[in-house]
Design a protein around this motif. Structure first.
Motif, PDB file in Angstrom:
ATOM      1  N   ARG A 160       0.956  -1.081  -0.144  1.00  0.00           N
ATOM      2  CA  ARG A 160       0.126   0.012   0.001  1.00  0.00           C
ATOM      3  C   ARG A 160       0.866   1.218   0.058  1.00  0.00           C
ATOM      4  O   ARG A 160       0.474   2.161  -0.507  1.00  0.00           O
ATOM      5  CB  ARG A 160      -1.037   0.011   1.260  1.00  0.00           C
ATOM      6  N   VAL A 161       2.022   1.219   0.682  1.00  0.00           N
ATOM      7  CA  VAL A 161       3.030   2.489   0.856  1.00  0.00           C
ATOM      8  C   VAL A 161       3.555   2.450  -0.634  1.00  0.00           C
ATOM      9  O   VAL A 161       3.476   3.660  -1.180  1.00  0.00           O
ATOM     10  CB  VAL A 161       3.896   2.250   1.863  1.00  0.00           C
ATOM     11  N   LEU A 162       4.044   1.450  -1.316  1.00  0.00           N
ATOM     12  CA  LEU A 162       4.680   1.441  -2.518  1.00  0.00           C
ATOM     13  C   LEU A 162       3.471   2.153  -3.573  1.00  0.00           C
ATOM     14  O   LEU A 162       3.733   2.921  -4.242  1.00  0.00           O
ATOM     15  CB  LEU A 162       5.111   0.350  -2.838  1.00  0.00           C
ATOM     16  N   HIS A 163       2.374   1.411  -3.498  1.00  0.00           N
ATOM     17  CA  HIS A 163       1.535   1.862  -4.373  1.00  0.00           C
ATOM     18  C   HIS A 163       0.990   3.380  -4.268  1.00  0.00           C
ATOM     19  O   HIS A 163       0.852   4.258  -5.513  1.00  0.00           O
ATOM     20  CB  HIS A 163      -0.084   1.129  -4.103  1.00  0.00           C
ATOM     21  N   ALA A 164       0.848   4.096  -3.093  1.00  0.00           N
ATOM     22  CA  ALA A 164       0.492   5.228  -2.978  1.00  0.00           C
ATOM     23  C   ALA A 164       1.662   6.310  -3.375  1.00  0.00           C
ATOM     24  O   ALA A 164       1.264   7.289  -4.295  1.00  0.00           O
ATOM     25  CB  ALA A 164       0.505   5.550  -1.474  1.00  0.00           C
ATOM     26  N   VAL A 165       3.036   5.847  -3.238  1.00  0.00           N
ATOM     27  CA  VAL A 165       4.119   6.746  -3.924  1.00  0.00           C
ATOM     28  C   VAL A 165       4.153   6.321  -5.578  1.00  0.00           C
ATOM     29  O   VAL A 165       4.164   7.646  -6.114  1.00  0.00           O
ATOM     30  CB  VAL A 165       5.345   6.015  -3.293  1.00  0.00           C
ATOM     31  N   GLU A 166       3.688   5.410  -5.822  1.00  0.00           N
ATOM     32  CA  GLU A 166       3.428   5.266  -7.602  1.00  0.00           C
ATOM     33  C   GLU A 166       2.358   6.291  -8.225  1.00  0.00           C
ATOM     34  O   GLU A 166       2.556   6.806  -9.040  1.00  0.00           O
ATOM     35  CB  GLU A 166       3.079   4.040  -7.790  1.00  0.00           C
ATOM     36  N   VAL A 167       1.432   6.280  -7.270  1.00  0.00           N
ATOM     37  CA  VAL A 167       0.171   7.169  -7.953  1.00  0.00           C
ATOM     38  C   VAL A 167       0.688   8.553  -7.767  1.00  0.00           C
ATOM     39  O   VAL A 167       0.234   9.446  -8.695  1.00  0.00           O
ATOM     40  CB  VAL A 167      -0.970   6.810  -7.105  1.00  0.00           C
ATOM     41  N   CYS A 168       1.250   8.942  -6.673  1.00  0.00           N
ATOM     42  CA  CYS A 168       1.427  10.344  -6.369  1.00  0.00           C
ATOM     43  C   CYS A 168       2.536  10.725  -7.685  1.00  0.00           C
ATOM     44  O   CYS A 168       2.364  11.835  -8.111  1.00  0.00           O
ATOM     45  CB  CYS A 168       2.402  10.478  -5.188  1.00  0.00           C
ATOM     46  N   MET A 169       3.620   9.818  -7.866  1.00  0.00           N
ATOM     47  CA  MET A 169       4.429  10.342  -8.953  1.00  0.00           C
ATOM     48  C   MET A 169       3.921  10.413 -10.505  1.00  0.00           C
ATOM     49  O   MET A 169       4.006  11.057 -11.163  1.00  0.00           O
ATOM     50  CB  MET A 169       5.615   9.162  -8.727  1.00  0.00           C
ATOM     51  N   MET A 170       3.063   9.423 -10.750  1.00  0.00           N
ATOM     52  CA  MET A 170       2.503   9.355 -11.885  1.00  0.00           C
ATOM     53  C   MET A 170       1.171  10.509 -12.221  1.00  0.00           C
ATOM     54  O   MET A 170       1.188  11.080 -13.032  1.00  0.00           O
ATOM     55  CB  MET A 170       1.586   7.848 -12.152  1.00  0.00           C
ATOM     56  N   ALA A 171       0.363  10.693 -11.094  1.00  0.00           N
ATOM     57  CA  ALA A 171      -0.526  11.789 -11.310  1.00  0.00           C
ATOM     58  C   ALA A 171       0.127  13.232 -11.084  1.00  0.00           C
ATOM     59  O   ALA A 171      -0.804  14.302 -11.351  1.00  0.00           O
ATOM     60  CB  ALA A 171      -1.582  11.598 -10.231  1.00  0.00           C
ATOM     61  N   GLY A 172       1.295  13.207 -10.343  1.00  0.00           N
ATOM     62  CA  GLY A 172       1.663  14.608  -9.999  1.00  0.00           C
ATOM     63  C   GLY A 172       0.842  15.231  -8.841  1.00  0.00           C
ATOM     64  O   GLY A 172       0.926  16.797  -8.877  1.00  0.00           O
ATOM     65  N   LYS A 173       0.164  14.645  -8.174  1.00  0.00           N
ATOM     66  CA  LYS A 173      -0.588  15.142  -7.022  1.00  0.00           C
ATOM     67  C   LYS A 173      -0.861  14.058  -5.913  1.00  0.00           C
ATOM     68  O   LYS A 173      -0.536  12.906  -6.310  1.00  0.00           O
ATOM     69  CB  LYS A 173      -1.889  15.645  -7.592  1.00  0.00           C
ATOM     70  N   PRO A 174      -1.131  14.453  -4.828  1.00  0.00           N
ATOM     71  CA  PRO A 174      -1.100  13.434  -3.745  1.00  0.00           C
ATOM     72  C   PRO A 174      -2.272  12.468  -3.691  1.00  0.00           C
ATOM     73  O   PRO A 174      -3.248  12.665  -4.268  1.00  0.00           O
ATOM     74  CB  PRO A 174      -1.591  14.412  -2.531  1.00  0.00           C
ATOM     75  N   TYR A 175      -1.859  11.155  -3.394  1.00  0.00           N
ATOM     76  CA  TYR A 175      -2.924  10.120  -3.681  1.00  0.00           C
ATOM     77  C   TYR A 175      -4.093  10.498  -2.804  1.00  0.00           C
ATOM     78  O   TYR A 175      -5.268  10.009  -3.542  1.00  0.00           O
ATOM     79  CB  TYR A 175      -2.184   8.828  -3.008  1.00  0.00           C
TER      80      TYR A 175
END
Length: 300
Positions: A160-175
């Motif tokens: 879950r921690v890793l996935h949240a970081v992935e989403v933040c980096m892909m979206a350019g905004k907080p998960y």
């Protein structure tokens, strides 16, 4: 009559498997497993997959379809399970989903917020970094990228921690900014049936199930998976305790004690999660008359 999904849920060891076979036979339908560990083919004994004769009795899906080396999350399960449910509804009015993985059940019944697709290269880079530098590095990234979700997430849940970081980096905004938590509409009705027992009865069943796993070769299975112990699917009760034993951190009796204790704790966590859902109809597994009456009434 409309299409329907019956969800049979409950804590580990309560007795979902046997009843799921009876229900599937009654409605002449299939079983979709919503167990986040039975989906991995290398994890057989420690995940208590249905026996061969049970798997042969009715069609089952999402059991032993992935390797522990494969990345898989609840969003992917939502998409694949919904596709399978639609397919099965072409020939059956009722589809059964059975298991105890809370996030998987919520993903299918309520939906997960739309999130950007994750670049495989980014995922690989982050996973390699986590393996080399440890989970704390990924936690630090999350704290920087999304301090709100950092305070909410289970920081010991690497996936879950890793996935949240992935989403933040892909979206350019907080998960956390992408999570609306608004339930999505489904094209079928959902009936949730929860199974539970008195605590002493449930805990006794859990302890005895661990004993059966040991007799079936859980230690040997864990030993075979020991070289892959860094993978997130193996951060699971029954395996992680044996890994500590193999590492010399604890002795054998302590490993067994911890497996039983942690299994009971997981059951308690499941029940706490499920009790927040007012749509669940609760039964003792032996109350088959009441369960089948509810299911039949639900067809009207």
């Amino acid at each position: 009559m409309g299409k329907r999904l019956i969800v049979l849920l409950g804590p580990t060891g309560v007795g979902k498997t046997d009843l799921s076979i009876e229900i599937a036979r009654h409605f002449q339908t299939s079983v979709i497993s919503c167990d986040s560990r039975q989906i991995y083919r290398e994890m057989r004994i420690g995940t208590a997959i249905p026996a061969a004769e049970q798997l042969a009795a009715v069609p089952h899906f999402f059991i032993h379809t992935l390797s522990v080396k494969d990345y898989f999350n609840s969003w992917q399960f939502e998409q694949q399970a919904l596709e399978k449910i639609r397919e099965l509804h072409h020939t059956a009015e009722v589809v059964l989903m059975a298991g105890g993985s809370m996030m998987y059940i919520d993903a299918v019944c309520k939906g997960i917020d739309d999130i950007p697709s994750i670049d495989p290269d980014l995922r690989m880079q982050l996973m390699e970094r986590m393996e080399k530098e440890g989970l704390e590095t990924i936690r630090s990234l999350l704290r920087k990228l999304d301090p709100v979700f950092y305070e909410q997430v289970d920081l010991n849940n690497a996936k879950r921690v890793l996935h949240a970081v992935e989403v933040c980096m892909m979206a350019g905004k907080p998960y956390s900014a992408l999570r609306t938590n608004n339930p999505k509409e489904r094209e079928f009705d959902i009936l949730k049936i929860g199974l539970n027992r008195e605590k002493s009865e449930l805990y006794d069943r859990i302890n005895k199930r661990v004993d059966r796993m040991l007799e079936e070769g859980l230690e040997e299975e864990a030993h075979l998976l020991y070289p892959l112990r860094h993978l997130n699917p193996l951060n699971t009760v029954g395996y992680k305790e044996f890994f500590e034993y193999f590492d010399g951190q604890i002795d054998y009796p302590e490993a067994i004690r911890l497996i039983k204790r942690n299994s009971r704790r997981y059951a308690k966590k499941q029940l706490s999660w499920f009790r927040r859902d007012p749509d669940i109809h609760w039964f003792h597994p032996d109350d088959k008359e009441g369960i089948f009456r509810l299911m039949e009434e639900g067809r009207i």
